[in-house]
Every structure is written in structure tokens, then in C-alpha cells.
Scaffold this motif. Sequence first.
Motif, PDB file in Angstrom:
ATOM      1  N   VAL A  39       5.582   0.680   3.159  1.00 64.69           N
ATOM      2  CA  VAL A  39       5.632   0.232   4.551  1.00 64.69           C
ATOM      3  C   VAL A  39       4.936   1.238   5.465  1.00 64.69           C
ATOM      4  CG1 VAL A  39       7.154  -0.247   6.509  1.00 64.69           C
ATOM      5  CG2 VAL A  39       7.715  -1.141   4.240  1.00 64.69           C
ATOM      6  N   MET A  40       5.230   2.533   5.285  1.00 70.00           N
ATOM      7  CA  MET A  40       4.616   3.554   6.139  1.00 70.00           C
ATOM      8  C   MET A  40       3.112   3.667   5.878  1.00 70.00           C
ATOM      9  SD  MET A  40       7.193   4.193   7.840  1.00 70.00           S
ATOM     10  CE  MET A  40       6.262   5.223   8.973  1.00 70.00           C
ATOM     11  N   LEU A  41       2.699   3.462   4.634  1.00 71.13           N
ATOM     12  CA  LEU A  41       1.267   3.452   4.326  1.00 71.13           C
ATOM     13  C   LEU A  41       0.581   2.313   5.068  1.00 71.13           C
ATOM     14  CD1 LEU A  41      -1.183   4.458   2.671  1.00 71.13           C
ATOM     15  CD2 LEU A  41      -0.455   2.892   0.842  1.00 71.13           C
ATOM     16  N   ASP A  42       1.199   1.142   5.079  1.00 73.13           N
ATOM     17  CA  ASP A  42       0.620  -0.008   5.765  1.00 73.13           C
ATOM     18  C   ASP A  42       0.501   0.252   7.269  1.00 73.13           C
ATOM     19  OD1 ASP A  42      -0.003  -3.094   5.548  1.00 73.13           O
ATOM     20  OD2 ASP A  42       1.350  -2.846   7.258  1.00 73.13           O
ATOM     21  N   LYS A  43       1.547   0.807   7.877  1.00 74.75           N
ATOM     22  CA  LYS A  43       1.540   1.062   9.313  1.00 74.75           C
ATOM     23  C   LYS A  43       0.485   2.097   9.702  1.00 74.75           C
ATOM     24  CE  LYS A  43       6.354  -0.093  10.428  1.00 74.75           C
ATOM     25  NZ  LYS A  43       6.023  -0.962  11.587  1.00 74.75           N
ATOM     26  N   THR A  44       0.396   3.167   8.909  1.00 74.34           N
ATOM     27  CA  THR A  44      -0.581   4.214   9.211  1.00 74.34           C
ATOM     28  C   THR A  44      -2.000   3.713   9.003  1.00 74.34           C
ATOM     29  OG1 THR A  44       1.019   5.880   8.483  1.00 74.34           O
ATOM     30  CG2 THR A  44      -1.264   6.591   8.677  1.00 74.34           C
ATOM     31  N   THR A  45      -2.211   2.960   7.931  1.00 75.35           N
ATOM     32  CA  THR A  45      -3.542   2.441   7.635  1.00 75.35           C
ATOM     33  C   THR A  45      -3.991   1.432   8.680  1.00 75.35           C
ATOM     34  OG1 THR A  45      -3.057   2.743   5.285  1.00 75.35           O
ATOM     35  CG2 THR A  45      -4.974   1.419   5.826  1.00 75.35           C
ATOM     36  N   SER A  46      -3.063   0.638   9.201  1.00 81.36           N
ATOM     37  CA  SER A  46      -3.404  -0.329  10.253  1.00 81.36           C
ATOM     38  C   SER A  46      -3.975   0.378  11.474  1.00 81.36           C
ATOM     39  CB  SER A  46      -2.163  -1.130  10.660  1.00 81.36           C
ATOM     40  OG  SER A  46      -1.733  -1.968   9.621  1.00 81.36           O
ATOM     41  N   TYR A  47      -3.432   1.546  11.798  1.00 81.36           N
ATOM     42  CA  TYR A  47      -3.932   2.300  12.949  1.00 81.36           C
ATOM     43  C   TYR A  47      -5.278   2.957  12.646  1.00 81.36           C
ATOM     44  CZ  TYR A  47      -4.541   6.214  16.146  1.00 81.36           C
ATOM     45  OH  TYR A  47      -5.074   7.111  17.038  1.00 81.36           O
ATOM     46  N   LEU A  48      -5.385   3.595  11.486  1.00 79.31           N
ATOM     47  CA  LEU A  48      -6.594   4.348  11.159  1.00 79.31           C
ATOM     48  C   LEU A  48      -7.769   3.446  10.798  1.00 79.31           C
ATOM     49  CD1 LEU A  48      -5.020   7.264   9.063  1.00 79.31           C
ATOM     50  CD2 LEU A  48      -5.930   7.393  11.390  1.00 79.31           C
ATOM     51  N   PHE A  49      -7.485   2.230  10.319  1.00 78.76           N
ATOM     52  CA  PHE A  49      -8.548   1.298   9.944  1.00 78.76           C
ATOM     53  C   PHE A  49      -8.328  -0.024  10.703  1.00 78.76           C
ATOM     54  CE2 PHE A  49      -8.163   4.348   6.512  1.00 78.76           C
ATOM     55  CZ  PHE A  49      -9.489   4.661   6.216  1.00 78.76           C
ATOM     56  N   ASN A  50      -7.722  -1.006  10.032  1.00 78.96           N
ATOM     57  CA  ASN A  50      -7.360  -2.269  10.665  1.00 78.96           C
ATOM     58  C   ASN A  50      -6.305  -2.947   9.794  1.00 78.96           C
ATOM     59  OD1 ASN A  50      -8.786  -4.108   8.680  1.00 78.96           O
ATOM     60  ND2 ASN A  50     -10.555  -2.956   9.464  1.00 78.96           N
ATOM     61  N   SER A  51      -5.696  -3.996  10.322  1.00 80.28           N
ATOM     62  CA  SER A  51      -4.574  -4.621   9.623  1.00 80.28           C
ATOM     63  C   SER A  51      -4.994  -5.275   8.312  1.00 80.28           C
ATOM     64  CB  SER A  51      -3.900  -5.656  10.529  1.00 80.28           C
ATOM     65  OG  SER A  51      -4.834  -6.638  10.939  1.00 80.28           O
ATOM     66  N   ARG A  52      -6.199  -5.840   8.267  1.00 76.49           N
ATOM     67  CA  ARG A  52      -6.655  -6.487   7.037  1.00 76.49           C
ATOM     68  C   ARG A  52      -6.870  -5.458   5.927  1.00 76.49           C
ATOM     69  NH1 ARG A  52     -12.102 -10.167   6.527  1.00 76.49           N
ATOM     70  NH2 ARG A  52     -13.028  -8.211   7.234  1.00 76.49           N
ATOM     71  N   PHE A  53      -7.499  -4.349   6.294  1.00 68.53           N
ATOM     72  CA  PHE A  53      -7.717  -3.268   5.336  1.00 68.53           C
ATOM     73  C   PHE A  53      -6.383  -2.677   4.887  1.00 68.53           C
ATOM     74  CE2 PHE A  53      -8.666   1.120   4.116  1.00 68.53           C
ATOM     75  CZ  PHE A  53      -9.787   0.953   3.300  1.00 68.53           C
ATOM     76  N   ALA A  54      -5.443  -2.553   5.818  1.00 71.08           N
ATOM     77  CA  ALA A  54      -4.114  -2.005   5.492  1.00 71.08           C
ATOM     78  C   ALA A  54      -3.382  -2.901   4.504  1.00 71.08           C
ATOM     79  CB  ALA A  54      -3.292  -1.847   6.768  1.00 71.08           C
ATOM     80  N   PHE A  55      -3.492  -4.214   4.696  1.00 71.99           N
ATOM     81  CA  PHE A  55      -2.801  -5.147   3.806  1.00 71.99           C
ATOM     82  C   PHE A  55      -3.335  -5.022   2.384  1.00 71.99           C
ATOM     83  CE2 PHE A  55      -1.991  -9.485   2.119  1.00 71.99           C
ATOM     84  CZ  PHE A  55      -0.610  -9.465   2.221  1.00 71.99           C
ATOM     85  N   LEU A  56      -4.664  -4.937   2.238  1.00 67.37           N
ATOM     86  CA  LEU A  56      -5.253  -4.782   0.908  1.00 67.37           C
ATOM     87  C   LEU A  56      -4.861  -3.437   0.304  1.00 67.37           C
ATOM     88  CD1 LEU A  56      -7.108  -5.658  -1.396  1.00 67.37           C
ATOM     89  CD2 LEU A  56      -9.024  -4.635  -0.147  1.00 67.37           C
ATOM     90  N   THR A  57      -4.908  -2.372   1.103  1.00 68.79           N
ATOM     91  CA  THR A  57      -4.530  -1.045   0.614  1.00 68.79           C
ATOM     92  C   THR A  57      -3.109  -1.050   0.056  1.00 68.79           C
ATOM     93  OG1 THR A  57      -5.958   0.075   2.220  1.00 68.79           O
ATOM     94  CG2 THR A  57      -4.176   1.373   1.281  1.00 68.79           C
ATOM     95  N   THR A  58      -2.197  -1.669   0.792  1.00 70.48           N
ATOM     96  CA  THR A  58      -0.798  -1.677   0.370  1.00 70.48           C
ATOM     97  C   THR A  58      -0.585  -2.569  -0.850  1.00 70.48           C
ATOM     98  OG1 THR A  58      -0.242  -1.393   2.702  1.00 70.48           O
ATOM     99  CG2 THR A  58       1.568  -1.848   1.212  1.00 70.48           C
ATOM    100  N   LEU A  59      -1.309  -3.676  -0.931  1.00 68.26           N
ATOM    101  CA  LEU A  59      -1.225  -4.522  -2.125  1.00 68.26           C
ATOM    102  C   LEU A  59      -1.640  -3.743  -3.366  1.00 68.26           C
ATOM    103  CD1 LEU A  59      -2.623  -8.007  -1.000  1.00 68.26           C
ATOM    104  CD2 LEU A  59      -0.267  -7.437  -1.622  1.00 68.26           C
ATOM    105  N   LEU A  60      -2.703  -2.973  -3.250  1.00 71.39           N
ATOM    106  CA  LEU A  60      -3.143  -2.149  -4.380  1.00 71.39           C
ATOM    107  C   LEU A  60      -2.102  -1.080  -4.701  1.00 71.39           C
ATOM    108  CD1 LEU A  60      -6.902  -1.720  -3.393  1.00 71.39           C
ATOM    109  CD2 LEU A  60      -6.028  -3.037  -5.329  1.00 71.39           C
ATOM    110  N   TYR A  61      -1.473  -0.545  -3.653  1.00 79.64           N
ATOM    111  CA  TYR A  61      -0.441   0.481  -3.829  1.00 79.64           C
ATOM    112  C   TYR A  61       0.763  -0.061  -4.600  1.00 79.64           C
ATOM    113  CZ  TYR A  61       2.646   4.383  -2.491  1.00 79.64           C
ATOM    114  OH  TYR A  61       3.486   5.469  -2.509  1.00 79.64           O
ATOM    115  N   LEU A  62       0.988  -1.375  -4.514  1.00 78.53           N
ATOM    116  CA  LEU A  62       2.137  -1.975  -5.176  1.00 78.53           C
ATOM    117  C   LEU A  62       1.967  -2.090  -6.690  1.00 78.53           C
ATOM    118  CD1 LEU A  62       3.212  -4.835  -2.727  1.00 78.53           C
ATOM    119  CD2 LEU A  62       4.000  -2.474  -2.841  1.00 78.53           C
ATOM    120  N   ILE A  63       0.746  -1.831  -7.186  1.00 80.31           N
ATOM    121  CA  ILE A  63       0.537  -1.858  -8.647  1.00 80.31           C
ATOM    122  C   ILE A  63      -0.060  -0.518  -9.102  1.00 80.31           C
ATOM    123  CG2 ILE A  63       0.403  -4.343  -9.042  1.00 80.31           C
ATOM    124  CD1 ILE A  63      -2.632  -4.150  -8.730  1.00 80.31           C
TER     125      ILE A  63
END
Length: 414
Positions: A120-144
Motif C-alpha cells: 500500500v505504501m509503495l503504491d501511494k509513494t509511487t503515485s506521487y513520484l510517477f503517476n497512478s497508472r505506473f504505481a498500479f503496475l509497480t504494485t501488481l509486480l510487487y505482489l509476485i
Amino acid sequence: MIGPPTSPIGLLVALAISIRAVHLVLLRVLSYVIPPFDDSHTILSNTLLPGLRWDAIHFMSIAKSGYEWEQQLAFQPGWMAMLHAGGRGRAWAAGKVVGVDELVWAGMILAAVSWIGAAVMLDKTTSYLFNSRFAFLTTLLYLIPPTPIPSLPYTEPLYALTTFTGLYLLTVKRQYLFSGIAFAASTGIRATGIFNVLILMGIAIIGDVRPRDLRVKKFVKRCLTHSWKAVIPSLISIVPFLAFQLYAYMSFCGQSGISSRPWCENGLPSAYGFVQKEYWGNGLFKYWTISNIPNIILPLPIIFISFLGTYKYLKSLIQPKPTQPSPKPELLVIYIHHILMMSLMLFASHTQILLRTCITDPVIWWNMAGLAVDWGGGQGKSIKMTRIGKWWIGWTLIWGAISTVLWVGHYPPA
């Protein structure tokens, strides 16, 4: 009737909970099927505990009986304190006395919950530093991830949560003091948390100035005028390490009946460096031997992604594309920290632990998200999975399954 989660965070949390629940059940089932090759876990318990392997044996011993042996001083006390508290809570709920079983299962649950929070914190931080779409993909990859560690009583999941929380508070909220407290929690869990001082100081100095605009004169001026914001938070973040070194000195040096150890005689006695070298064989290029080549090869996919993604980021600073937005200034500091930590893992540590410490480094997942898909030039076009992305997902799924079986059987690497 309750419908499916409508927000990305809700969806990510639901996925994370499902993945961890299935994995915990799988670990339990495998513990009945695969007999452990190494029986060192039986020193503490004879029951079928899939979480009681490798360093977890040290963690449980410390959580139960304290620091009895010098080699245990390689481990910061924060995680053991959490294990002890969780074990007491589980024992109280079951009406039992605290035992190793309670400590192990408490650790596995704490690790799983911490990993979900880290996502969750990775998604929130990534949304700020990049964008929400990039954050969603980043976190999906983090889940595996390519490791079973998010379901095991190891330090990495809680370290990831505290570190990502510190990054979020620092980059998004600009809360230096609270970020320093979060990083202090990281240091209390793993000694490498002291390197987060570089992020605190770096972001305080650079602020919102783009790297290309930061000339030497301006950098020196900002060091003098802006670094003060991070001084107290930085001191807070390293206190847990210093306090534990003091505890080690008072417990293992100068006591009657205990022969003095070499590190006790140093001008600034520190058990950590000595124990890492003496018992774990860490040190510059010490792990680079013929026999360790397989262990260095195992995390090569992570090293490859780290190198390629970091090169791509640095190139974007030197040769920016007019069609793409400029990277946030804070990223340079975080990438420098990443380069330092990767160098430490590659040249002075047991390199294969990258397979589990990768979940504590957001840059690895940003790099992977940037390489995993073709973003269509950033013009709102459709995205598609790249060959690297397909290869990475295939590797994480296959190695994640293999490493789970190896873990339960108490086979290396771990």
C-alpha cells in the motif's frame, strides 16, 4: 451484498490478502509432505513449523531467550521484540504459555500483514513520484516477488513497511521528523536502515530543484541552508543502531568470567562489523569465490533489472525527451541510495539475499515497471507487455514456487 473493491488500493489489498492466505496454507501443507533436510530447527521445536528455518531459528531463539551468543549480534532487536509481543498475544488468546510455536506463527502473520502494508505504501509513494497508472503496475509486480519471505517470520516485510512509510512521509508529506521516526524503526529491524540517512539529507538538500539545475555552487549553498531540516531526523534514525552497539558492548565486553573479544578493544567498539565478518563471512569481495558462483548467479535477474533500469533513469536525466515529463527531483536521491545498496549486496554481502531483500527496495520495482511494458510514448496510447516483462513474471512465478519448496525442505538458498 458486498461487491468487489472499486478503488485500486482496495483491489491491491484484496489481491495481497488472497495471495498471502493461499501461500500460508501452501506452506503448511508442504510442511507435512516435505521432510526437512536440515534438522537444526528441532533445537527449538519438534513440531511441523514451516517458518522455522535458517535465520528464523536465530530470531526465535533471541525472541524467547534474549541474546545468548555473539553471532546473534548481527540481528537488530526490533523484529525480535515484535515476535515476542506477537507470541505473547497469541499465547494469551489461546490460554497457553509463550512457546516457539506461538512465536513462529505470530511472526508469519506479522510478516504477511507488514508486506500488505508495504504494498500500500509503495503504491501511494509511487503515485506521487510517477503517476497512478505506473504505481498500479509497480504494485501488481510487487505482489509476485521471487521469494516466499512475505509469508515467513523474517525481517524484510516489516523493514519494507517502515522504509516505504518513511519514504512516503518524506517525499509526499515532507514530514522530516516522522520520516526519521519511521526510518528509526527500519534501523531497529535491520542495521542497513542507517543508510536511509542519505535519503533524508539528500531530499532536504535537493528539495524541488531539478538535478540539471543543481550546480556545484548552488548545491553547497543548499547544504548550508537546507540540511538543518534533516539533522535531528537523521540522528533519530541511527539511534537504534548505536543503542544496540552499546548494549552489545555492555553485555559481551568486560564482564567477569567472560574473555574479552577482539572488537571490544577497538577505539569505537562495534560488534556488528566484527560479527558479520567473523561468523557470516561478509566483507569486500570475500563472497567472490568459485564455490559461491551459483549463489551469485541466482539473483542475476534482479541485478540485470537494477542495472538496466538505473541506466535508463540516468540517461533520462542526461538526454531528456521533450515528450516525457521531467522526473521528480527526489528520485535522484533514492536512486543514489539504491546504487549504494546494490553495490553493498553485490560486492560485500551474500549476494543471493537479494532474492529476499528485493522487496525492501522500491527502485527495483520502479525499474521493472518501466521495463515491463511499452507505455505507448506517454500519449494515452494503449500499453503492451514487453519481452522483459513476460520473462520477469515467468521467472518470479517459477522461482517463487521453487524457493517455497526449498524453504520448507530447509535447502539453500535462504
